[in-house]
Enzyme design. Structure first.
Site, PDB file in Angstrom:
ATOM      1  N   LYS A  49       2.592  -0.053  41.318  1.00 61.45           N
ATOM      2  CA  LYS A  49       3.208   0.203  40.020  1.00 61.45           C
ATOM      3  C   LYS A  49       3.385  -1.109  39.223  1.00 61.45           C
ATOM      4  O   LYS A  49       3.201  -2.192  39.756  1.00 61.45           O
ATOM      5  CB  LYS A  49       4.546   0.908  40.211  1.00 61.45           C
ATOM      6  CG  LYS A  49       4.417   2.261  40.935  1.00 61.45           C
ATOM      7  CD  LYS A  49       3.498   3.248  40.233  1.00 61.45           C
ATOM      8  CE  LYS A  49       3.722   4.702  40.520  1.00 61.45           C
ATOM      9  NZ  LYS A  49       3.293   5.267  41.784  1.00 61.45           N
TER      10      LYS A  49
HETATM   11  C1  LIG Z   1       3.906   6.792  42.320  1.00 59.64           C
HETATM   12  C2  LIG Z   1       4.331   8.055  41.722  1.00 59.64           C
HETATM   13  C3  LIG Z   1       5.417   8.796  42.212  1.00 59.64           C
HETATM   14  C4  LIG Z   1       6.100   8.485  43.505  1.00 59.64           C
HETATM   15  O1  LIG Z   1       6.631   7.232  43.581  1.00 59.64           O
HETATM   16  P1  LIG Z   1       7.216   6.730  44.981  1.00 59.64           P
HETATM   17  O2  LIG Z   1       8.067   5.556  44.582  1.00 59.64           O
HETATM   18  O3  LIG Z   1       6.039   6.336  45.830  1.00 59.64           O
HETATM   19  O4  LIG Z   1       8.003   7.825  45.586  1.00 59.64           O
HETATM   20  C5  LIG Z   1       5.832   9.913  41.514  1.00 59.64           C
HETATM   21  N1  LIG Z   1       5.190  10.321  40.403  1.00 59.64           N
HETATM   22  C6  LIG Z   1       4.134   9.654  39.911  1.00 59.64           C
HETATM   23  C7  LIG Z   1       3.496  10.144  38.645  1.00 59.64           C
HETATM   24  C8  LIG Z   1       3.646   8.524  40.565  1.00 59.64           C
HETATM   25  O5  LIG Z   1       2.553   7.894  40.103  1.00 59.64           O
END
Ligand SMILES: *Cc1c(COP(=O)(O)O)cnc(C)c1O
Length: 373
Positions: A181
């Site tokens: 992210k």
């Molecule tokens: C990465 C992601 C998540 C989950 O995030 P985590 O921190 O790994 O639980 C949820 N929704 C979207 C759209 C994502 O890209």
């Protein structure tokens, strides 16, 4: 040439922070987490932020804290990561998927309204690739039908639309600091909300449901505590959260670098037969999380690019086509034509500030080569 799909921006300040935390006494949720929560709220201009162990945990806790339970329905999009809809199932509710807008790939407010039933309790919009959904329309629908809104803002910290940021028109917005992210600590997440009562509830729910967290139990001397509701173990350790504040302080600079990479890719790829882009609506500032093209013969493109050393990803195969969702919710091919058309063409290419000019040129040339051979 080998071009990674993603490279993080963890540098000397983050490393120094980790050393400091490791040399401190208390290495779970403490000062570093609180400092980050305050700074994150200030950045978003939202009153409260609670850091947790993941965005999935954040979404799950918000549903629980807002009273969503068995028998309830929550409307969301099929064009997302499974975590979005899984969190609804974790809460005991039923995810009701509705189709996306053909141009943007974002959840379609018209489809939301069409699919509201007596059981509908909440809407969970996803700000796909960093582009915010039409929150003004979604807010209007939620007001009219008395629904909660929980934003899946895993892709969108820096985005805005119609002057609105994540967390400002909803009950809460959930963020991810997972390894790929925009800012990351490997695994982590947060909830931001303007509602102090919700924030208090989330604070209790993220640590077993007990009414004093471990930090204040130890630092202020032992005090008896009670547990009135059943919570979860979703807090984050300072060992991880201490990586976030230095990245948050550079977040606009990192955004600017992705923004110029976005312009470069668009300039270099637009007008080429076989490629298309999702639209960014007017009055919208994308968070520029992913650079996702729509390409003909997508699965052959994956092979071709990977063979040349260009790493790619698919965001996303629509979740209603995955075995679990087909089996348990009766979805089939054809259920959501817009999401399926987009999902069959999406290809995300390397998109992060550390890409150099030679690498970005190689990515573009590889795509052009694929389309002309
Ligand atoms: C990465 C992601 C998540 C989950 O995030 P985590 O921190 O790994 O639980 C949820 N929704 C979207 C759209 C994502 O890209």
């Amino acid at each position: 040439m080998k071009i990674e799909f993603y490279r993080h921006n963890i540098g000397p300040r983050e490393r120094k922070n980790i050393h400091q935390v490791l040399n401190s006494i208390f290495i779970t949720t403490a000062d570093e987490t609180r400092k980050f929560e305050l700074a994150f709220s200030q950045y978003l201009r939202v009153r409260h932020t609670l850091a947790v162990s993941s965005c999935t945990a954040a979404l799950h806790l918000c549903l629980l804290a807002l009273g969503i339970e068995e028998g309830d329905e929550v409307i969301t999009t099929p064009l997302t990561f499974v975590a979005t809809a899984n969190s609804i199932i974790h809460a005991g509710a039923r995810p009701v998927l509705v189709d996306v807008e053909p141009g943007t790939g974002l959840i379609d407010p018209v489809q939301i309204e069409k699919n509201i039933t007596r059981r509908t309790k909440a809407i969970m919009p996803v700000h796909l690739f960093g582009v915010m959904c039409d929150m003004k329309s979604i807010r209007r629908i939620a007001d009219k039908h008395r629904l909660k809104i929980i934003e899946d803002s895993a892709h969108c910290i820096e985005g805005r639309r119609d002057g609105i940021r994540p967390g400002q028109l909803s009950d809460a917005a959930c963020f991810s600091f997972y390894a790929t992210k925009n800012i990351t600590c490997g695994e982590g997440g947060a909830v931001s909300t303007n509602n102090p009562r919700l924030a208090e509830k989330l604070n209790i729910l993220r640590l077993h449901g007990i009414d004093k967290d471990a930090y204040s139990r130890y630092t202020k001397g032992y005090k008896h505590w009670d547990m009135k509701i059943l919570g979860w173990k979703y807090n984050i350790s300072d060992i991880l959260s201490c990586l976030l504040l230095p990245q948050l302080e550079r977040i606009e600079e990192l955004w600017k670098r992705r923004s110029s990479l976005y312009d470069y890719y668009i300039r270099s790829l637009q007008g080429i037969a076989g490629i298309d882009f999702l639209e960014i609506p007017p009055r919208t500032r994308s968070a520029y999380h992913l650079f996702t093209i729509l390409i003909n013969n997508r699965d052959r493109a994956i092979q071709y690019l990977q063979n040349r050393g260009v790493s790619v990803a698919i965001n996303y195969v629509p979740i209603h086509l995955l075995t679990y969702y087909r089996k348990n919710f009766g979805y089939t091919k054809g259920s959501f034509p817009n999401a399926e058309r987009i999902g069959s063409k999406v290809l995300s290419i390397p998109f992060y500030p550390k890409i150099n000019n030679q690498e970005r040129k190689f990515v573009v040339e590889s795509i052009k080569k694929f389309l002309t051979t």
